[in-house]
Scaffold this active site. Sequence first.
Site, mmCIF file in Angstrom:
data_model
loop_
_atom_site.group_PDB
_atom_site.id
_atom_site.type_symbol
_atom_site.label_atom_id
_atom_site.label_comp_id
_atom_site.label_asym_id
_atom_site.label_seq_id
_atom_site.Cartn_x
_atom_site.Cartn_y
_atom_site.Cartn_z
ATOM 1 N N ALA A 50 30.276 -20.042 -23.333
ATOM 2 C CA ALA A 50 31.271 -19.443 -24.217
ATOM 3 C C ALA A 50 30.698 -19.161 -25.610
ATOM 4 O O ALA A 50 30.675 -18.015 -26.074
ATOM 5 C CB ALA A 50 32.474 -20.369 -24.311
ATOM 6 N N LYS A 97 23.567 -16.428 -15.989
ATOM 7 C CA LYS A 97 24.191 -15.988 -17.240
ATOM 8 C C LYS A 97 23.213 -15.238 -18.155
ATOM 9 O O LYS A 97 23.605 -14.278 -18.813
ATOM 10 C CB LYS A 97 24.788 -17.193 -17.963
ATOM 11 C CG LYS A 97 25.983 -17.765 -17.215
ATOM 12 C CD LYS A 97 26.579 -18.962 -17.934
ATOM 13 C CE LYS A 97 27.780 -19.483 -17.131
ATOM 14 N NZ LYS A 97 28.390 -20.674 -17.761
ATOM 15 N N CYS A 182 19.783 -33.430 -40.804
ATOM 16 C CA CYS A 182 19.606 -32.915 -39.443
ATOM 17 C C CYS A 182 20.720 -33.498 -38.575
ATOM 18 O O CYS A 182 21.557 -34.264 -39.058
ATOM 19 C CB CYS A 182 18.213 -33.237 -38.913
ATOM 20 S SG CYS A 182 17.979 -34.909 -38.295
ATOM 21 N N CYS A 198 34.922 -31.236 -21.919
ATOM 22 C CA CYS A 198 35.434 -29.917 -21.512
ATOM 23 C C CYS A 198 36.352 -30.041 -20.304
ATOM 24 O O CYS A 198 37.376 -29.395 -20.208
ATOM 25 C CB CYS A 198 34.297 -28.979 -21.145
ATOM 26 S SG CYS A 198 33.667 -28.105 -22.548
HETATM 27 ZN ZN LIG Z 1 17.772 -36.373 -40.042
#
Ligand SMILES: [Zn+2]
Length: 354
Positions: A50, A97, A182, A198
């Site tokens: 999606a 896909k 990060c 999901c």
């Molecule tokens: Zn980090």
Amino acid sequence: MTTVNVNGDSLPDTSNLSDRYSRQILFQGIGAEGQLKLAAAQVAIVGCGATGSALAGLLARAGVGKLRIIDRDYVEPSNLQRQSLFDETDAADSLPKAIAASRKIAAFNSEIEVEPKVDDLIPGNIETLLNGMDLVLDGTDNFETRYLINDYAVDRSLPWVYSATVGSYAVTLNVVPGQTACIVCIFPDSPRGIVDTCETSGILNSAVNLVASIAATEALKILVHGSQAPTLRRTLLSFDLWTNEHAEISAAKPRTGCRACGERDFIHLAGEGRPHITLCGRNSVQIHERQRPIDFTEMDRRLQPHGVVRHNDFVLKFWHDPYEMTLFPDGRAIIKGTTDTAVARSLYARYVGS
Ligand SMILES: [Zn+2]
């Protein structure tokens, strides 16, 4: 002849720019110069479900010169509610896909290059699949792959954008190694509630489009203005479209002692702790088998006595009640109808080879 602007600065030659981008060039943040940068850009989209479909569609229409679309899966009818690059024919054909996406994009923008990669991003192929890219976008459905992308991106100082959606909830983060936090700074371990839900929570297509629109716009900022772009968002942004709750937490600085960007201990890139993979939203197990090139015609003939078999150039499907096995040319398989890896392994061994 060199064109100059009012300040006397020389402007890039934009005479080759197609009229199709004229409205985007009029937008101040892009301009003709930005459009040329987009044309020269190379972006990898990991996962083309999606979010990946929406990201690929937006960036392809925006004129990003090269898109590498990496996806391990094939189109099914239950995808069509939210996966905007696919249609009923793709689902009937069980088209991978990545292939279906590249064909769809070619039909609306043949001026850009799309490289479909029918593959699962793993430590053993990440260098081949992501090398040379300017930016990586997350269209995956699992934290295992996101941690792997993060390790690689931090190691190579490559910006990437995390995006996830479940139910009506969407969340996204820009990761600029050396500048921002990060993904491990924020989620040292897989967050419960975002993973493998999901199936239980379902998903709204509007939440997918929201997160893809935000992530694709951040991508344009990075590609046009670099990772120092002043308007680049430096927060983890989340939005629940159903309850209207939204939140932003700062991600402007790395977390001290972060395993990935602080200590540079890339456990996912090293391939440690990789469990079997159960696909999101499905009762299925994937089997990695990379050294087993499969001749589909021969395999089709061999499986005929044991069930229903069908194949095209990209996938072979084998129905053996209650299981459905999808084989890819490199020997990889997705076995539907079980979450038991031992059952999947034994089916694979019996019908494909041990
Ligand atoms: Zn980090």
